[in-house]
Scaffold this active site. Structure first.
Site, PDB file in Angstrom:
ATOM      1  N   HIS A 231      -8.445  14.832   0.132  1.00  0.00           N
ATOM      2  CA  HIS A 231      -8.791  16.136   0.704  1.00  0.00           C
ATOM      3  C   HIS A 231     -10.278  16.281   0.982  1.00  0.00           C
ATOM      4  O   HIS A 231     -10.676  17.114   1.800  1.00  0.00           O
ATOM      5  CB  HIS A 231      -8.312  17.260  -0.221  1.00  0.00           C
ATOM      6  CG  HIS A 231      -9.064  17.353  -1.511  1.00  0.00           C
ATOM      7  ND1 HIS A 231      -8.686  16.677  -2.657  1.00  0.00           N
ATOM      8  CD2 HIS A 231     -10.207  18.022  -1.850  1.00  0.00           C
ATOM      9  CE1 HIS A 231      -9.534  16.955  -3.633  1.00  0.00           C
ATOM     10  NE2 HIS A 231     -10.475  17.753  -3.183  1.00  0.00           N
TER      11      HIS A 231
ATOM     12  N   HIS B  28     -19.982  23.249  -8.147  1.00  0.00           N
ATOM     13  CA  HIS B  28     -18.632  23.541  -8.634  1.00  0.00           C
ATOM     14  C   HIS B  28     -18.288  22.580  -9.764  1.00  0.00           C
ATOM     15  O   HIS B  28     -18.985  21.576  -9.975  1.00  0.00           O
ATOM     16  CB  HIS B  28     -17.592  23.452  -7.515  1.00  0.00           C
ATOM     17  CG  HIS B  28     -17.401  22.088  -6.925  1.00  0.00           C
ATOM     18  ND1 HIS B  28     -18.366  21.420  -6.206  1.00  0.00           N
ATOM     19  CD2 HIS B  28     -16.341  21.242  -6.945  1.00  0.00           C
ATOM     20  CE1 HIS B  28     -17.914  20.255  -5.801  1.00  0.00           C
ATOM     21  NE2 HIS B  28     -16.687  20.100  -6.244  1.00  0.00           N
TER      22      HIS B  28
END
Lengths: 271, 112
Positions: free
Chosen positions: A119, A184
């Site tokens: 992804h 993140h």
């Protein structure tokens, strides 16, 4: 040359409904703007500086840089993110030329004829609407298994790729794409929050064309902002490739509740 | 046994060449592995907290938990609790003598 940078967190496709309608709309608009720029430039090959999530790189073998030189690049199945199991066309001629040019420039990237995408690459390509006949040259930058390449080395890599493309005789219309980040956390405590202050400072450095500042972070500072923050290496590489051009900030959402992330996108359209 | 060995094993059984064999006969795959006895037991028992504290890479451990049927919420609650346990142990050790607590880092995920 055209270039863009964008986040690739999979919540946006796996669980879009978790974010507010405002944030979903802004993200969709951002991808659309970047995608239009790529389409308008009739790009033939996208060189993607990207991260991956234990598909090709493992403790067993984790090169700093890995270039996909295959005829095609199949995606690792990730149905949980609602991503189609695509196979993207490669550009072996350009990829081979890049590897050779980087060798000449003092880099030793690994190369793979069977590199698989995840992804980190397929999500942005899909969201940008990059057509199936556009060829892809993935450059995976190790951002998960330490020791990682330094930010300075990634900056130099980006500049070397730009130099190779500038002298290429293949005549491709090439765009660059950086994916990942910014701050993140994946798989560790703190995954529910990014670090907006870090993101703002890093984006500010890139927007100002201040690569010294963008590369000044130590790995411990990046760790503190979240283990996924190491993916800024991809953004630095593209920023260095485009330097001294400065990017436009297309999307700047400090924090999107539900997606547990900020949403940031840059566009360098210097043509 | 290094944390890298553990991480590689978790990768092999969740998305690598040992995945099918592990699904069919986990005990056999574990007995043939280079993991020590305690770590084999932790994998067998899906003791994610123990594997976290043993230094498994966060991403590889998350994949293992998912492959074991854990929801993300359960996984993150487990490792957060494990970190609290570690912090408590470190605090207890600090009163006995200086010993910095360990954090999981991408730049040095296997550092002691």
């Amino acid at each position: 040359m055209l270039a863009a940078a964008t986040v690739h967190f999979p919540y946006m496709t796996g669980w879009p409904e978790r974010a507010s309608s405002e944030h979903r709309a802004a993200t969709t608009a951002g991808f659309a703007q970047l995608g239009r720029a790529f389409a308008d430039a009739s790009i033939e090959t996208v060189v993607v500086f990207t991260s991956e999530h234990i598909v090709n790189l493992q403790p067993r073998l984790a090169p700093a840089f890995l270039i996909g030189v295959g005829e095609s690049h199949a995606a690792f199945p990730e149905p949980q993110f609602k991503l189609a199991p695509v196979t993207r066309l490669g550009d072996p001629e350009l990829a081979d030329a890049l590897v050779r040019a980087l060798y000449d420039a003092g880099f030793d990237p690994a190369h793979s004829s069977e590199l698989r995408l995840d992804h980190g690459t397929t999500l942005p390509l899909a969201q940008l609407g990059i057509a199936d006949d556009v060829r892809i040259v993935p450059i995976i930058v190790n951002s998960i298994f330490a020791p990682l390449p330094t930010l300075a080395r990634c900056r130099a890599l980006g500049a070397a790729v730009a130099a190779a493309l500038a002298t290429s005789t293949l005549g491709r219309r090439v765009a660059l794409l950086a994916t990942g980040g910014i701050s993140h956390t994946v798989g560790a405590p703190g995954m529910e929050r990014n670090d907006p202050a870090f993101d703002g400072a890093f984006l500010g450095a890139l927007a100002a064309g201040d690569l010294d500042r963008a590369c000044a972070y130590s790995d411990s500072v990046l760790d503190a902002a979240g283990n996924g923050t190491h993916e800024i290496r991809n953004w630095i590489a593209v920023a260095a490739a485009m330097h001294p051009a400065r990017p436009r900030i297309v999307t700047d959402i400090a924090y999107a509740p539900g997606w547990d992330s900020g949403v940031h996108q840059l566009l360098w359209d210097t043509a | 046994m290094s944390a890298a060995t553990l991480t590689q094993f978790l990768i092999d059984i969740t998305r690598g060449h040992r995945r099918d064999a592990f699904a069919a006969d986990p005990a056999a795959v574990l007995s043939a592995s280079m993991l020590d006895a305690a770590t084999r037991a932790a994998v067998q028992d899906q003791d994610v907290a123990a594997l976290w504290l043993a230094g498994a890479h966060p991403m590889a451990l998350m994949y293992f938990a998912r492959a074991s049927g854990w929801a993300n919420e359960r996984y993150y609650r487990c490792i957060c609790d494990a970190e609290l346990t570690r912090a408590g142990s470190a605090e207890a050790a600090r009163t006995a003598g200086p010993e910095p607590s360990r954090r999981h880092r991408s730049s040095a995920p296997h550092a002691p």
